[in-house]
Design a protein around this motif. Structure first.
Motif: not given
Length: 152
Positions: A20-21, A123-131, A134-151
């Motif tokens: 889940g990360r 290894w980050l959870t979906s919630a941690e992506l919004d910290d 960390l300043g994670i770019k929006e496109r990286v957060k989008y793809y990361a969340r899509e991967a988490l949803k799918a897998l």
């Protein structure tokens, strides 16, 4: 691998999910959070580059998850379809066409290679992506969340 072409290079990013990360690394050159990945070499197809880059950067054995069924033909091989393809600017004169894959790994133990040492790997959870720290770019957060949803 350095840039192959002065204007556009083909690269791959791999969003790896385990328990889940999703795995992100603070890129050694750009100092931004990205998944493992890198340039596709002239003798590789994108999935081969994805597996190689993950092994080189974080020493994980991964299983790429196909976006579509694979079919073999007598005169051609189906190449594993990426989940997304995007094109983004690296600087004023250079762009990357990025084949974005989703993968799983049975292990979450990271061992960096000898080159491209990341400032941080997590290894980050979906919630941690919004910290915001960390300043994670929006496109990286989008793809990361899509991967988490799918897998997950």
């Amino acid at each position: 691998m350095p840039h192959i072409h002065e204007k556009v290079d083909f690269v791959t990013d791999i969003y790896i999910v385990n328990k889940g990360r999703v795995l992100l690394r603070k890129h050694d050159k750009y100092h931004v959070w990205l998944p493992p990945g890198g340039h596709i070499e002239l003798d590789e197809d994108p999935p081969q580059a994805a597996i190689r880059e993950v092994k080189e950067e974080v020493n994980l054995d991964i299983e790429l998850v196909p976006a579509a069924p694979l079919k073999q033909f007598d005169d051609a091989k189906t190449v594993l379809t990426p989940r997304f393809i995007d094109r983004h600017r690296i600087n004023e004169t250079h762009e990357h066409v990025d084949f974005i894959y989703f993968a799983t790994s049975k292990s979450d133990v990271i061992k960096q290679g000898n080159r491209e040492i990341s400032d941080d790997i997590r290894w980050l959870t979906s919630a941690e992506l919004d910290d915001p720290a960390l300043g994670i770019k929006e496109r990286v957060k989008y793809y990361a969340r899509e991967a988490l949803k799918a897998l997950s």
